[in-house]
Design a protein around this motif. Structure first.
Motif, PDB file in Angstrom:
ATOM      1  N   LEU A  38       0.826  -1.212   0.000  1.00  0.00           N
ATOM      2  CA  LEU A  38       0.000   0.000   0.000  1.00  0.00           C
ATOM      3  C   LEU A  38       0.859   1.260   0.000  1.00  0.00           C
ATOM      4  CD1 LEU A  38      -2.869  -0.826   2.546  1.00  0.00           C
ATOM      5  CD2 LEU A  38      -2.896  -1.009   0.056  1.00  0.00           C
ATOM      6  N   PRO A  39       0.419   2.306  -0.691  1.00  0.00           N
ATOM      7  CA  PRO A  39       1.155   3.578  -0.673  1.00  0.00           C
ATOM      8  C   PRO A  39       0.979   4.287   0.667  1.00  0.00           C
ATOM      9  CG  PRO A  39      -0.874   3.812  -1.932  1.00  0.00           C
ATOM     10  CD  PRO A  39      -0.757   2.350  -1.591  1.00  0.00           C
ATOM     11  N   ALA A  40       1.804   5.283   0.899  1.00  0.00           N
ATOM     12  CA  ALA A  40       1.844   5.958   2.200  1.00  0.00           C
ATOM     13  C   ALA A  40       0.501   6.563   2.589  1.00  0.00           C
ATOM     14  CB  ALA A  40       2.922   7.036   2.194  1.00  0.00           C
ATOM     15  N   HIS A  41      -0.242   7.139   1.636  1.00  0.00           N
ATOM     16  CA  HIS A  41      -1.499   7.796   2.006  1.00  0.00           C
ATOM     17  C   HIS A  41      -2.543   6.782   2.479  1.00  0.00           C
ATOM     18  CE1 HIS A  41      -2.588   6.712  -2.169  1.00  0.00           C
ATOM     19  NE2 HIS A  41      -3.840   6.780  -1.749  1.00  0.00           N
ATOM     20  N   GLN A  42      -2.514   5.553   1.924  1.00  0.00           N
ATOM     21  CA  GLN A  42      -3.437   4.530   2.396  1.00  0.00           C
ATOM     22  C   GLN A  42      -3.000   3.978   3.748  1.00  0.00           C
ATOM     23  OE1 GLN A  42      -4.666   1.535  -0.429  1.00  0.00           O
ATOM     24  NE2 GLN A  42      -4.566   2.971  -2.140  1.00  0.00           N
ATOM     25  N   VAL A  43      -1.698   3.881   3.962  1.00  0.00           N
ATOM     26  CA  VAL A  43      -1.175   3.487   5.272  1.00  0.00           C
ATOM     27  C   VAL A  43      -1.613   4.506   6.318  1.00  0.00           C
ATOM     28  CG1 VAL A  43       0.921   3.133   6.643  1.00  0.00           C
ATOM     29  CG2 VAL A  43       0.786   2.224   4.303  1.00  0.00           C
ATOM     30  N   ALA A  44      -1.511   5.792   5.965  1.00  0.00           N
ATOM     31  CA  ALA A  44      -1.908   6.862   6.888  1.00  0.00           C
ATOM     32  C   ALA A  44      -3.386   6.745   7.252  1.00  0.00           C
ATOM     33  CB  ALA A  44      -1.625   8.221   6.273  1.00  0.00           C
ATOM     34  N   TYR A  45      -4.228   6.436   6.261  1.00  0.00           N
ATOM     35  CA  TYR A  45      -5.661   6.296   6.529  1.00  0.00           C
ATOM     36  C   TYR A  45      -5.906   5.198   7.560  1.00  0.00           C
ATOM     37  CZ  TYR A  45     -10.533   5.039   6.105  1.00  0.00           C
ATOM     38  OH  TYR A  45     -11.830   4.736   6.399  1.00  0.00           O
ATOM     39  N   ILE A  46      -5.272   4.037   7.385  1.00  0.00           N
ATOM     40  CA  ILE A  46      -5.485   2.910   8.291  1.00  0.00           C
ATOM     41  C   ILE A  46      -4.945   3.227   9.685  1.00  0.00           C
ATOM     42  CG2 ILE A  46      -4.872   0.499   8.739  1.00  0.00           C
ATOM     43  CD1 ILE A  46      -4.915   0.069   5.690  1.00  0.00           C
ATOM     44  N   LEU A  47      -3.774   3.841   9.752  1.00  0.00           N
ATOM     45  CA  LEU A  47      -3.216   4.196  11.053  1.00  0.00           C
ATOM     46  C   LEU A  47      -4.129   5.189  11.785  1.00  0.00           C
ATOM     47  CD1 LEU A  47       0.588   4.627  10.188  1.00  0.00           C
ATOM     48  CD2 LEU A  47      -0.494   2.700  11.363  1.00  0.00           C
ATOM     49  N   GLU A  48      -4.644   6.152  11.061  1.00  0.00           N
ATOM     50  CA  GLU A  48      -5.506   7.161  11.672  1.00  0.00           C
ATOM     51  C   GLU A  48      -6.849   6.551  12.077  1.00  0.00           C
ATOM     52  OE1 GLU A  48      -6.646  10.787  13.200  1.00  0.00           O
ATOM     53  OE2 GLU A  48      -4.678  10.266  12.393  1.00  0.00           O
ATOM     54  N   SER A  83      -7.720   3.437  12.652  1.00  0.00           N
ATOM     55  CA  SER A  83      -7.642   2.396  13.678  1.00  0.00           C
ATOM     56  C   SER A  83      -7.218   2.945  15.033  1.00  0.00           C
ATOM     57  CB  SER A  83      -6.651   1.314  13.245  1.00  0.00           C
ATOM     58  OG  SER A  83      -5.320   1.824  13.220  1.00  0.00           O
ATOM     59  N   GLY A  84      -6.589   4.120  15.050  1.00  0.00           N
ATOM     60  CA  GLY A  84      -6.079   4.676  16.295  1.00  0.00           C
ATOM     61  C   GLY A  84      -4.821   3.987  16.789  1.00  0.00           C
ATOM     62  N   ALA A  85      -4.052   3.368  15.881  1.00  0.00           N
ATOM     63  CA  ALA A  85      -2.835   2.652  16.274  1.00  0.00           C
ATOM     64  C   ALA A  85      -1.863   3.596  16.983  1.00  0.00           C
ATOM     65  CB  ALA A  85      -2.173   2.030  15.056  1.00  0.00           C
ATOM     66  N   ALA A  86      -1.315   3.117  18.103  1.00  0.00           N
ATOM     67  CA  ALA A  86      -0.355   3.916  18.875  1.00  0.00           C
ATOM     68  C   ALA A  86       1.078   3.548  18.563  1.00  0.00           C
ATOM     69  CB  ALA A  86      -0.616   3.718  20.371  1.00  0.00           C
ATOM     70  N   LEU A  87       1.280   2.451  17.845  1.00  0.00           N
ATOM     71  CA  LEU A  87       2.627   1.967  17.508  1.00  0.00           C
ATOM     72  C   LEU A  87       2.522   1.204  16.209  1.00  0.00           C
ATOM     73  CD1 LEU A  87       5.185   0.301  19.907  1.00  0.00           C
ATOM     74  CD2 LEU A  87       4.474  -0.940  17.847  1.00  0.00           C
ATOM     75  N   VAL A  88       3.581   1.234  15.404  1.00  0.00           N
ATOM     76  CA  VAL A  88       3.591   0.465  14.167  1.00  0.00           C
ATOM     77  C   VAL A  88       4.915  -0.279  14.041  1.00  0.00           C
ATOM     78  CG1 VAL A  88       4.325   2.498  12.809  1.00  0.00           C
ATOM     79  CG2 VAL A  88       3.329   0.506  11.649  1.00  0.00           C
ATOM     80  N   PHE A  89       4.829  -1.579  13.800  1.00  0.00           N
ATOM     81  CA  PHE A  89       6.005  -2.392  13.485  1.00  0.00           C
ATOM     82  C   PHE A  89       6.207  -2.349  11.975  1.00  0.00           C
ATOM     83  CE2 PHE A  89       4.160  -4.436  17.293  1.00  0.00           C
ATOM     84  CZ  PHE A  89       5.268  -4.453  18.140  1.00  0.00           C
ATOM     85  N   VAL A  90       7.438  -2.100  11.524  1.00  0.00           N
ATOM     86  CA  VAL A  90       7.737  -2.099  10.093  1.00  0.00           C
ATOM     87  C   VAL A  90       8.913  -3.029   9.836  1.00  0.00           C
ATOM     88  CG1 VAL A  90       6.869   0.258   9.812  1.00  0.00           C
ATOM     89  CG2 VAL A  90       9.309  -0.123  10.173  1.00  0.00           C
ATOM     90  N   SER A  91       9.026  -3.511   8.610  1.00  0.00           N
ATOM     91  CA  SER A  91      10.018  -4.540   8.321  1.00  0.00           C
ATOM     92  C   SER A  91      11.403  -4.000   8.043  1.00  0.00           C
ATOM     93  CB  SER A  91       9.561  -5.381   7.126  1.00  0.00           C
ATOM     94  OG  SER A  91       9.269  -4.537   6.016  1.00  0.00           O
ATOM     95  N   ASP A  92      11.518  -2.958   7.208  1.00  0.00           N
ATOM     96  CA  ASP A  92      12.821  -2.551   6.704  1.00  0.00           C
ATOM     97  C   ASP A  92      12.827  -1.052   6.401  1.00  0.00           C
ATOM     98  OD1 ASP A  92      11.268  -2.359   4.391  1.00  0.00           O
ATOM     99  OD2 ASP A  92      11.978  -4.266   3.600  1.00  0.00           O
ATOM    100  N   GLY A 122       0.947  12.919   8.688  1.00  0.00           N
ATOM    101  CA  GLY A 122      -0.419  13.425   8.575  1.00  0.00           C
ATOM    102  C   GLY A 122      -1.340  12.971   9.686  1.00  0.00           C
ATOM    103  N   LEU A 123      -0.804  12.275  10.687  1.00  0.00           N
ATOM    104  CA  LEU A 123      -1.645  11.779  11.768  1.00  0.00           C
ATOM    105  C   LEU A 123      -1.934  12.863  12.795  1.00  0.00           C
ATOM    106  CD1 LEU A 123      -0.095   8.235  12.434  1.00  0.00           C
ATOM    107  CD2 LEU A 123      -1.932   8.882  10.851  1.00  0.00           C
ATOM    108  N   THR A 124      -3.020  12.690  13.517  1.00  0.00           N
ATOM    109  CA  THR A 124      -3.411  13.673  14.533  1.00  0.00           C
ATOM    110  C   THR A 124      -2.795  13.362  15.896  1.00  0.00           C
ATOM    111  OG1 THR A 124      -5.402  12.379  15.003  1.00  0.00           O
ATOM    112  CG2 THR A 124      -5.590  14.154  13.368  1.00  0.00           C
ATOM    113  N   ARG A 125      -1.910  12.362  15.955  1.00  0.00           N
ATOM    114  CA  ARG A 125      -1.278  11.981  17.222  1.00  0.00           C
ATOM    115  C   ARG A 125       0.103  11.428  16.917  1.00  0.00           C
ATOM    116  NH1 ARG A 125      -4.205   8.333  15.098  1.00  0.00           N
ATOM    117  NH2 ARG A 125      -3.376   6.235  14.875  1.00  0.00           N
ATOM    118  N   GLU A 126       0.915  11.283  17.943  1.00  0.00           N
ATOM    119  CA  GLU A 126       2.231  10.677  17.810  1.00  0.00           C
ATOM    120  C   GLU A 126       2.095   9.158  17.705  1.00  0.00           C
ATOM    121  OE1 GLU A 126       5.264  12.192  17.638  1.00  0.00           O
ATOM    122  OE2 GLU A 126       4.134  14.081  17.506  1.00  0.00           O
ATOM    123  N   ILE A 127       2.996   8.540  16.940  1.00  0.00           N
ATOM    124  CA  ILE A 127       2.997   7.086  16.819  1.00  0.00           C
ATOM    125  C   ILE A 127       4.430   6.590  16.867  1.00  0.00           C
ATOM    126  CG2 ILE A 127       3.010   7.128  14.283  1.00  0.00           C
ATOM    127  CD1 ILE A 127       1.214   4.610  14.392  1.00  0.00           C
TER     128      ILE A 127
END
Length: 609
Positions: free
Chosen positions: A104-114, A116-125, A138-143
């Protein structure tokens, strides 16, 4: 199909439970056995006891990072050991994880993070880290961002090893009791639909949704500690994830891989059981049929022999002596090589995610490879039906799994009721009410038929049915499966909504087409030039229309569009699980499709993109 009915139930005593119950039971039983395999420079196995310890550290680290029960953490990564460890950590901490497709591109990732209210994200690389950083702006909170590849960490991102170290001093004695605080109705994960149409929706799956599905499928699949599998479908999709839970509980060792490398991985790791989507089987089938010359004639002969043997196997009858003798020759010369190409010791495949053409399934059965086709959706955790080694019928997706009811609505839609039906769409109560009735029936959006002995046949997606301008309904999946059995077809999509006839877009199987071109003296600089050659068009016209001979007149496509470039995830025409996005294909080839229906095109049959 035998006489059809509109309702079939498979009653079973599936106890309410949690994934934590299954996890802790498995690590207690199988502590020193290998749960996961790791390939590459640091090839090794990871035991159940080690997984338990990593989950304990990860759960404690999540708490130290400020996440509480009921909070959310996202996972943006391809399949790998750390994906599974992060998942178990979240489950043991009571944190609902939110898997995100790495494509997924960054803007779709941002939508899901926002959303869902995720407070942390694990990324691979490093690549996914950069995407997560862009999304976070673009999120309304720190992650917080945690990176599995330690070398990519820095500049505010925490390395996985450093993250786990936060939980090093967490006590081991309290861990099981703390993890078991999970309740069956707690949300275990929120999976966002791939967004083939509209805005992605967060599907809330509870511990009981998933654990009941693990228990139900485990009763049907003969999997145990002697089995080996490869986890290569995206873990962001519920099919591979639920199957991996089942494998973990059964003692089957799982090594993580990728769709791009699965052909080599099968030869190297030699799995005994494997779950895939139809695209893999279509590619293997296509590769076998690509042979030309004497070898091609041998393959065609063997395929015919195998098909006749497969029909006897389906009916439970013994093949005649002469056919058995011919099959022995075909097996030595052709089928044995196919089985070696998938590792040489595969007991069965499981197919899901999309419809598998019966002819392709029958080809594999003739080759001595059983494909158990099943059915389900993200909203059903996912499995509702599956064929088994004991109850097997090609052309169907099997009978309901234990504890599941199937009903066919008056308009043909498949309705499901059982413990695997989701809690609902996150933050979308009205939409949830539209698909789940007050008495618990989930509307799948698929059209199907149910035999009197419980086998379900999917005929199409309700939204994909094509209504011609003459008022006739056409099921595109039927036509597409007919074409997929042809050796010159790689990918196909039927179009024609609101038109006076249907047409098809076809990506030919270019390896086989190039073999033919060499023998026919057709020279072309590239795929587009080859498709433009009148001799090539004449061949494909004859091949494709021969597959339509048993269709009703209103179903038969009248025009064929030849496409030089395959549908891909990257261009948006395929989902990450290799399903065609019909709206995206129709939009990309709108001008080609429009040309089928212009008055000046009446006499033409073949078009090129």
């Amino acid at each position: 199909m035998s006489d059809t009915v509109n309702h079939y139930a498979n009653p079973a005593d599936i106890p309410d439970g949690t994934l934590i119950d299954l996890f802790l039971d498995a690590v207690d039983r199988l502590g020193d056995r290998a749960a996961y395999g790791v390939t590459g420079d640091r090839a090794r196995t990871v035991t159940y006891a080690q997984v338990r310890d990593e989950a304990r550290r990860g759960a404690a680290a999540l708490a130290r990072s400020g996440l509480k029960r009921g909070d959310r953490a996202a996972i943006l990564s391809g399949n790998r050991l750390e994906w599974a460890l992060a998942d178990w950590s979240c489950l043991c901490a009571g944190v609902a994880d939110v898997p995100i497709y790495g494509t997924l591109p960054a803007h779709q990732v941002a939508y899901i993070l926002e959303d869902s209210g995720a407070a942390l994200v694990f990324v691979s690389d490093a690549e996914q880290l950069e995407k997560a950083r862009t999304a976070a702006e673009g999120l309304t909170r720190e992650i917080e961002i945690v990176v599995f590849d330690s070398a990519a960490a820095g500049d505010g991102a925490v390395a996985w090893d450093e993250f786990l170290a936060r939980g090093d001093d967490a006590g081991t004695d309290d861990f099981p009791a703390e993890a078991r605080r999970a309740e069956p109705g707690d949300v275990a994960t929120m999976i966002y639909t791939s967004g083939t149409t509209g805005t992605p929706k967060g599907v809330m799956l509870t511990h009981n949704n998933l654990s009941s599905n693990v228990r139900a499928t485990d009763r049907l699949m003969e999997v145990g500690p002697d089995d080996i599998s490869i986890s290569f479908l995206p873990l962001s999709h519920v099919l591979q994830r639920m199957v991996d839970y089942m494998f973990f509980c059964a003692g089957c060792t799982v090594t993580h891989g990728a769709i791009e490398t699965v052909a080599d991985d099968m030869k190297r790791l030699r799995p005994t059981v494997l779950v895939s989507v139809p695209r893999l089987y279509e590619k293997v089938y296509q590769r076998v049929l690509d042979a030309g010359g004497v070898k091609g004639r041998l393959v065609a002969w063997a395929a015919g022999v195998g098909r006749r043997v497969a029909l006897h196997r389906e009916r439970g009858t013994e093949a005649p002596a002469l056919l058995r003798m011919r099959y022995g020759i075909a097996d030595r010369l052709v089928f044995g090589k196919i089985r070696q190409a998938v590792g040489g010791r595969l007991r069965f495949f499981v197919s899901g995610g999309a419809a598998l053409a019966p002819e392709i399934n029958r080809f594999f059965l003739g080759a001595g490879i059983t494909i158990l086709e099943g059915y389900g959706l993200t909203e059903t955790s996912p499995v509702t039906n599956v064929n088994t080694l004991e109850h097997f019928r090609i052309g169907t997706v099997g009978r309901p799994v234990p504890g599941t009811e199937i009903r066919i609505a008056d308009d043909g839609e498949i309705l499901i009721r059982g413990p695997q039906v989701m809690k609902g769409y996150y933050g979308r109560e009205e939409l949830t009410r539209e698909v789940i009735s007050d008495d618990g029936w989930f509307s799948t959006g698929d059209i199907g038929e149910l035999s009197s002995d419980g086998y379900l046949r999917i005929t199409d997606r309700k939204k994909d049915l094509i209504k011609t301008s003459g008022g006739k309904y056409v099921a595109p999946q039927l036509i597409e499966n007919l074409l997929k059995r042809n050796g010159y077809v790689d990918q196909v999509v039927v179009v024609g909504e609101g038109r006076n006839f249907c047409s098809v877009l076809v990506v030919p199987a270019f390896e086989r087409l190039e073999v033919w071109a060499g023998g026919a003296g057709v020279q072309a600089a590239d795929a587009g030039e080859l498709l433009a050659d009148p001799r090539c068009q004449a061949l494909l016209k004859e091949e494709f229309f021969a597959e339509f001979r048993d269709l009703a007149r209103f179903e038969t496509p009248k025009k064929i569009g030849l496409i030089a470039e395959p549908f891909t995830v990257e261009d948006g025409t395929l989902t990450p699980t290799q399903k065609v996005r019909r709206p995206a294909v129709s939009a990309k080839y709108a001008e080609l499709i429009e040309s089928f229906y212009r008055p000046e095109s009446v006499e033409r049959t073949i078009f090129t993109a």
